[in-house]
Design an enzyme around this catalytic site. Structure first.
Site, PDB file in Angstrom:
ATOM      1  N   ASP A 172     -87.537 -50.980  -5.227  1.00 27.47           N
ATOM      2  CA  ASP A 172     -87.581 -52.217  -5.622  1.00 27.47           C
ATOM      3  C   ASP A 172     -86.841 -53.088  -6.293  1.00 27.47           C
ATOM      4  OD1 ASP A 172     -88.006 -55.002  -4.262  1.00 27.47           O
ATOM      5  OD2 ASP A 172     -88.731 -55.553  -6.142  1.00 27.47           O
ATOM      6  N   ASP A 178     -93.208 -54.098  -7.376  1.00 27.44           N
ATOM      7  CA  ASP A 178     -94.078 -54.833  -8.186  1.00 27.44           C
ATOM      8  C   ASP A 178     -94.939 -55.354  -7.700  1.00 27.44           C
ATOM      9  OD1 ASP A 178     -91.542 -56.055  -7.170  1.00 27.44           O
ATOM     10  OD2 ASP A 178     -92.472 -57.875  -8.780  1.00 27.44           O
TER      11      ASP A 178
END
Length: 231
Positions: free
Chosen positions: A16, A178
């Site tokens: 990400d 996350d």
């Protein structure tokens, strides 16, 4: 340990971007507040905007107006989203910083022969521009933005698209993120997932159902060895 841990070192690691490789919240906050100012609305705090990041620019715009007490109709949302696209293009890297250990960890994984991919809900051009700014683009064999697929994360589509470009099946890959959005996308794609502390998750990382929680990117290589030994 989670449900889909790979057997041996992963051939590919997907990352990400926001909250994982970069701390972009200050720039995104500046862009969101510039947009709100156009509509005569007061600014939001950094803490407020941090909690809105993770499902693409349009969702952030929707949340920003809702937090300002002015929920938008679909037509007004589309209008505001178009305005935000131009504004955010001017706020990509001015206040954004790499997360600690990002450059070093990517270099280490790349040097070890692991194929790297970026999977973000940020627009493709913006994601690539940020990677170029930080001299990281050459590390990635696949860069998939939210507008490169019909459905972004938490759909598995961007992960599977990136892995197709890398030539690696899901069972030989790993996702690093996350947030709950990253975990849901990884689960749907059949890819094990490591979650980093210090990102933009709206719930405690221990509640995200990741295969492993990592304190920071510098700890990722050791985390991979831990996951391999536990497989």
């Amino acid at each position: 340990m989670g449900r889909n841990v790979f057997d041996g070192q992963p051939r590919a690691v997907l990352f990400d971007l926001d909250g994982t490789l970069i701390d972009s919240a200050p720039d995104i906050t500046a862009a969101a507040n510039e947009l709100l100012e156009l509509y005569g609305l007061p600014p939001l705090t950094l803490t407020q905007v941090r909690s809105m990041i993770g499902e693409g620019v349009k969702k952030l715009v929707e949340r920003a107006f809702a937090a300002s007490g002015v929920p938008l109709s679909q037509d007004r949302l589309e209008e505001a989203n178009r305005a935000m696209a131009g504004i955010y293009a001017r706020h990509l890297t001015g206040l954004t910083e790499l997360m600690p250990g990002a450059a070093e960890t990517l270099a280490q994984l790349h040097a070890s022969g692991i194929r790297l991919g970026l999977v973000t809900n940020k627009p493709q051009l913006a994601a690539r521009s940020i990677l170029l700014h930080f001299h990281l683009a050459e590390r990635f064999g696949a860069i998939v933005g939210g507008d490169a697929v019909v459905r972004g994360k938490p759909s598995p589509d961007p992960l599977l698209f990136a892995l197709e470009q890398l030539g690696v099946p899901p069972e030989e890959a790993l996702m690093v993120g996350d947030s709950a959005t990253d975990v849901a996308a990884a689960r749907a794609a059949g890819v094990p997932v490591v979650v980093m502390r210090g990102g933009y998750t709206r719930v405690p990382v221990e509640e995200l159902d990741a295969d492993l929680v990592c304190e920071g990117l510098a700890d990722l290589p050791a985390a991979l060895r831990h996951m391999r030994s536990a497989a």
